[in-house]
Write an enzyme that holds these catalytic residues in place. Structure first.
Site, PDB file in Angstrom:
ATOM      1  N   LYS A   1       0.880  -1.165   0.000  1.00 33.60           N
ATOM      2  CA  LYS A   1       0.000   0.000   0.000  1.00 33.60           C
ATOM      3  C   LYS A   1       0.917   1.214   0.000  1.00 33.60           C
ATOM      4  O   LYS A   1       1.759   1.382   0.889  1.00 33.60           O
ATOM      5  CB  LYS A   1      -0.897  -0.003   1.244  1.00 33.60           C
ATOM      6  CG  LYS A   1      -1.980   1.088   1.264  1.00 33.60           C
ATOM      7  CD  LYS A   1      -3.073   0.789   0.260  1.00 33.60           C
ATOM      8  CE  LYS A   1      -4.214   1.794   0.312  1.00 33.60           C
ATOM      9  NZ  LYS A   1      -5.074   1.627   1.490  1.00 33.60           N
TER      10      LYS A   1
ATOM     11  N   SER B   1      -1.620  -1.636  -4.039  1.00 36.35           N
ATOM     12  CA  SER B   1      -2.715  -0.695  -3.833  1.00 36.35           C
ATOM     13  C   SER B   1      -2.125   0.614  -3.332  1.00 36.35           C
ATOM     14  O   SER B   1      -0.952   0.691  -2.963  1.00 36.35           O
ATOM     15  CB  SER B   1      -3.724  -1.245  -2.820  1.00 36.35           C
ATOM     16  OG  SER B   1      -4.344  -2.424  -3.293  1.00 36.35           O
TER      17      SER B   1
END
Length: 364
Positions: A158, A225
């Site tokens: 992330k 992500s």
């Protein structure tokens, strides 16, 4: 150190009762949880606040049931992918690490976590970010006790994306951003994936001109992500290690395109489950924990020679087309709609395809 895994349905957007139930039942202790990867029901875009709601709910449970401080809980990597298009069920995959060990001749799931050096807004889409993510992946491998990159089957990151304010901050330092706010999600994901590929030796080098352009360069185990809520890469790395203990193993394969259902079963076989040549969901026998898949609409607008309209649709973004389609195929393959499917997959698998990772329970 053995890993315990639990897949938990999220009944409403801020529901973390499943995690509380696991802890109260003794499946894992709150202080043993090292990472969470999940799907939330928002739009999957820059302003998807369902990710924040889920994140806060799960952190509150860990704080309430464990002894770690709020700051320590805040440092735990939790990767929430927004968007449950089609049949995808909102859910969380919780990973805990305990002190158990296993036979030295048996490889079992091992997990490592790390945080990269700070990623500045002007780093996104540039080699500086590739290098920082690669450094973090090396740290995560050490944390997992894995020496050989060939034993790594899944790297979930992330990373930051851009906002109007962060772009202005970059410009004030004399280094503009490489893209705008909405493009930055894909660019951040793609740059992180190249960092993973470099760290694991999947590519020997990355050049500035390759980033989000030369899509022949990719990682086969990356799932990336991004979000506005962080300023570094949170990295969750998984592989198999001898003596790790526990019941779980992990494997991966690569989907060649959105219809490549066979690759899902190949990933499950890679994890250690024998399946017939023409496998079906019924053959899994409850031994699959979950699959984690990255996908994206093919930029050529074709699928097995047939014309596709997702890239031309002004009403529904092509990410939602891809997520809904691949989510349906994956749910049918494993017999469970609680499957992790994420988009914006530049440098994550081949063009129009993507990595598929499987975690299985060997029951031993």
């Amino acid at each position: 150190m053995a890993v315990e895994v639990a897949k938990l349905e999220i009944k409403v957007v801020n529901d973390a009762s499943g995690l509380a139930g696991c802890i109260e039942a003794g499946q894992m202790e709150a202080d043993e949880v090292v990472a969470i990867i999940g799907k939330t029901e928002g739009n999957g875009g820059v302003n998807d606040f369902t990710r924040i709601l889920a994140d806060e709910a799960f952190r509150r449970v860990l704080l309430r049931h464990g002894s770690r401080t709020e700051d320590q809980i805040r440092q735990l990597p939790m990767v929430w992918s927004g968007g449950c298009d089609g049949v995808i069920t909102p859910h969380a995959n919780v990973f805990a690490r305990n002190e158990k060990t296993g036979p030295s001749d048996q490889s079992r799931l091992s997990i490592g976590v790390a945080v990269s050096p700070e990623i500045l807004p002007e780093d996104i889409g540039r080699l500086a970010m590739v290098e920082k993510v690669a450094e973090g992946v090396g740290t995560a491998m050490e944390d997992a006790g894995i020496d050989d990159p060939a034993d790594v089957h899944y790297v979930q990151t992330k990373t930051p994306l851009l906002t109007i304010d962060s772009i202005a901050a970059a410009e004030s330092r004399g280094s503009g951003a490489v893209c705008d706010v909405h493009e930055s999600m894909g660019v951040s994901n793609g740059t992180a994936a190249l960092g993973i590929a470099v760290a694991l030796g999947e590519i020997t080098d990355a050049k500035a001109e390759d980033i989000c352009k030369n899509l022949d360069l990719y990682s086969s185990v990356a799932s990336c992500s991004s979000g506005v809520e962080l300023d570094a890469a949170q990295i969750i790395l998984m592989g198999n290690r001898k003596g790790a203990g526990g019941r779980y193993r992990i494997g991966h394969a690569v989907m060649k395109d959105a219809l490549d259902i066979d690759s899902i079963y190949d990933a499950i076989r890679s994890a250690g489950i024998d399946l017939p040549e023409r496998a079906r969901a019924e053959d899994l026998g409850g031994r699959l924990v979950n699959c984690f898949i990255k996908c994206e609409a093919d930029r050529h607008g074709r699928l097995r020679g047939r014309r596709q309209i997702a890239l031309d649709d002004s009403d529904v973004h092509h990410h939602r087309h891809a997520k809904g389609a691949v989510g349906g195929i994956a749910a049918a393959a494993i017999g469970d709609p609680a499957v992790f499917v994420s988009v914006d997959a530049m440098h994550q698998g081949p063009q129009g395809g993507g990595p598929v990772i499987a975690i299985v329970d060997l029951g031993e």
